[in-house]
Design an enzyme around this catalytic site. Structure first.
Site, PDB file in Angstrom:
ATOM      1  N   GLY A  34       3.735   1.026   6.436  1.00  0.00           N
ATOM      2  CA  GLY A  34       4.423   2.254   6.839  1.00  0.00           C
ATOM      3  C   GLY A  34       3.420   3.370   7.083  1.00  0.00           C
ATOM      4  O   GLY A  34       2.204   3.167   6.973  1.00  0.00           O
ATOM      5  N   PHE A  35       3.958   4.531   7.383  1.00  0.00           N
ATOM      6  CA  PHE A  35       3.102   5.685   7.689  1.00  0.00           C
ATOM      7  C   PHE A  35       2.223   6.067   6.485  1.00  0.00           C
ATOM      8  O   PHE A  35       0.990   5.969   6.535  1.00  0.00           O
ATOM      9  CB  PHE A  35       4.010   6.833   8.165  1.00  0.00           C
ATOM     10  N   ILE A  36       2.833   6.432   5.374  1.00  0.00           N
ATOM     11  CA  ILE A  36       2.028   6.852   4.217  1.00  0.00           C
ATOM     12  C   ILE A  36       1.320   5.632   3.605  1.00  0.00           C
ATOM     13  O   ILE A  36       0.144   5.697   3.245  1.00  0.00           O
ATOM     14  CB  ILE A  36       2.890   7.573   3.152  1.00  0.00           C
ATOM     15  N   ASP A  42       5.308  -5.791   3.121  1.00  0.00           N
ATOM     16  CA  ASP A  42       6.115  -4.905   3.976  1.00  0.00           C
ATOM     17  C   ASP A  42       7.031  -5.781   4.830  1.00  0.00           C
ATOM     18  O   ASP A  42       6.598  -6.812   5.340  1.00  0.00           O
ATOM     19  CB  ASP A  42       5.190  -4.071   4.881  1.00  0.00           C
ATOM     20  N   GLY A  90       8.090   0.133   8.924  1.00  0.00           N
ATOM     21  CA  GLY A  90       6.634   0.075   9.120  1.00  0.00           C
ATOM     22  C   GLY A  90       6.316  -0.717  10.382  1.00  0.00           C
ATOM     23  O   GLY A  90       7.216  -1.227  11.044  1.00  0.00           O
ATOM     24  N   THR A 145      18.102  -0.832  -0.815  1.00  0.00           N
ATOM     25  CA  THR A 145      16.637  -0.971  -0.782  1.00  0.00           C
ATOM     26  C   THR A 145      16.020  -0.158  -1.910  1.00  0.00           C
ATOM     27  O   THR A 145      15.156  -0.642  -2.633  1.00  0.00           O
ATOM     28  CB  THR A 145      16.060  -0.443   0.558  1.00  0.00           C
ATOM     29  N   TYR A 151      20.320   9.361  -0.877  1.00  0.00           N
ATOM     30  CA  TYR A 151      18.874   9.122  -0.934  1.00  0.00           C
ATOM     31  C   TYR A 151      18.300   9.730  -2.215  1.00  0.00           C
ATOM     32  O   TYR A 151      17.607   9.063  -2.988  1.00  0.00           O
ATOM     33  CB  TYR A 151      18.210   9.727   0.311  1.00  0.00           C
ATOM     34  N   LYS A 164      16.836   7.696  -5.510  1.00  0.00           N
ATOM     35  CA  LYS A 164      15.478   7.938  -6.009  1.00  0.00           C
ATOM     36  C   LYS A 164      15.508   8.457  -7.446  1.00  0.00           C
ATOM     37  O   LYS A 164      14.605   8.185  -8.234  1.00  0.00           O
ATOM     38  CB  LYS A 164      14.741   8.923  -5.096  1.00  0.00           C
TER      39      LYS A 164
END
Ligand code: UDP
Length: 325
Positions: free
Chosen positions: A10-12, A31, A36, A95, A149, A153
């Protein structure tokens, strides 16, 4: 150190992988490429200290084997971006909760350290900024799917801290604030890549709501450096940290700033939230981290100003053909 990065394509995640390789770690990635992409890790494929598996983190066997191999798990795999959360709430919740549950369970069996990446979204709609790690979480009602979300989290954080307390699992929780840099697509609603692409192509720059809502944007390089430091610091264990920048800007000002920096003919237009997302959408008005805790422990200081961040992102998109966007 041997490190596993879930969501490493992914990005980060892919920036974290590069950072860990730079620090001399052996790095594994898992992944499923849901958000991603292979392109993000393509340049790393030849390196002897880098391995990857294209698999879901919910594949117990694959995860168990990977967790066995490493000293620390950086858990970044998660549903990401407000747009995706509104469009696929079931996937988001599953997820985020099932994936983290399995990572913690497997890590606990072998007492492997886990860095859980959480989110500033978790603070919800409280307007008492800056947010410190022990601030109250103020979330909206369950009929507004955006809050699923933050809630998922929050469950991840509760679970991680419960594992720390009951099973002595070494965990560190990092609440990431808005993070920006190369490879962030904007496909899932992120504002800076979206505005930059709109400005460069002369399309209207779409400010949602009245534009007075504000955010603090941090450079991905600063963020992944902090994650790696937190993983290595013994006193970070069992703790929650804000990671981000505390330089605040309103979204309307951001739009004008990007328009000016790109010398764009684009108009800045205001789009009601109902049209941008869904009926009754609730935004966070301000989101500013209190960084004193992470500053005190690891001497964290964001190195990139917002001006420099915007220059880099603009340059990144200018250098790429439009099909790539
Ligand atoms: N936003 C906007 N125009 C866009 C995309 C986002 O005005 O095209 C706003 C969004 O409503 C929010 C802020 O920019 O107030 C940051 O949005 P983003 O999705 O990047 O992250 P968030 O902070 O909401 O997680």
């Amino acid at each position: 150190m041997r490190s596993l990065v879930t969501g490493g394509a992914g990005f980060i995640g892919s920036h974290l992988v590069e950072e860990l390789l730079r620090r001399g770690d052996d790095v594994w990635v898992i992944d499923d490429l849901s958000t991603g992409s292979m392109e993000n890790i393509e340049p790393l494929k030849g390196q002897s200290r880098f391995s990857y598996a294209i698999e879901s983190i919910q594949n117990r066997q694959a995860m168990a084997e990977l967790v066995d191999r490493v000293d620390v798990v950086y858990h970044l795999a998660a549903a990401v971006g407000v747009r995706l959360i509104i469009e696929s709430p079931v996937k988001t919740i599953e997820t985020n909760i099932k994936g983290t549950e399995l990572v913690l369970e497997l890590a606990a069996k072998k007492r492997k350290k886990v860095v859980v990446t959480s989110t500033s979204e978790i603070y919800g709609k409280t307007d008492s900024v800056p947010f410190s790690e022990d601030s109250d979480l103020v979330l909206g009602p369950t009929v507004k799917s955006r809050w699923s979300y933050a809630c998922s989290k929050a469950i991840d954080e509760f679970l991680a801290l419960a594992y720390a307390k009951e099973k002595r699992l070494p965990v560190v929780i990092a609440r990431l604030f808005n993070t920006v840099g190369p490879r962030q697509t904007g496909r899932y609603g992120m504002v800076i890549p979206t505005f930059v692409k709109q400005a460069l192509s002369g399309e209207p720059i779409t400010v949602f709501g009245d534009g007075k809502q504000s955010r603090c944007f941090s450079w991905v390089g600063d963020v992944v450096g902090a994650l790696s430091e937190l993983a290595r610091h013994p006193l970070a264990v069992g703790q929650v940290f804000n990671v981000g920048s505390d330089q605040e800007i309103s979204i309307a000002d951001l739009a004008h700033c990007i328009k000016d920096m790109t010398h764009s003919p684009s108009r800045v237009i205001f789009v009601p939230y109902d049209q941008a997302y869904e009926e009754g959408f609730e935004d966070m008005r301000r989101r500013v981290p209190d960084l004193s805790k992470i500053r005190a422990l690891i001497g964290y200081e964001p190195k990139m100003s917002l001006g420099r961040i915007l220059e880099e992102v603009i340059e990144y998109y200018r250098a790429r053909p439009r099909e790539y966007w």
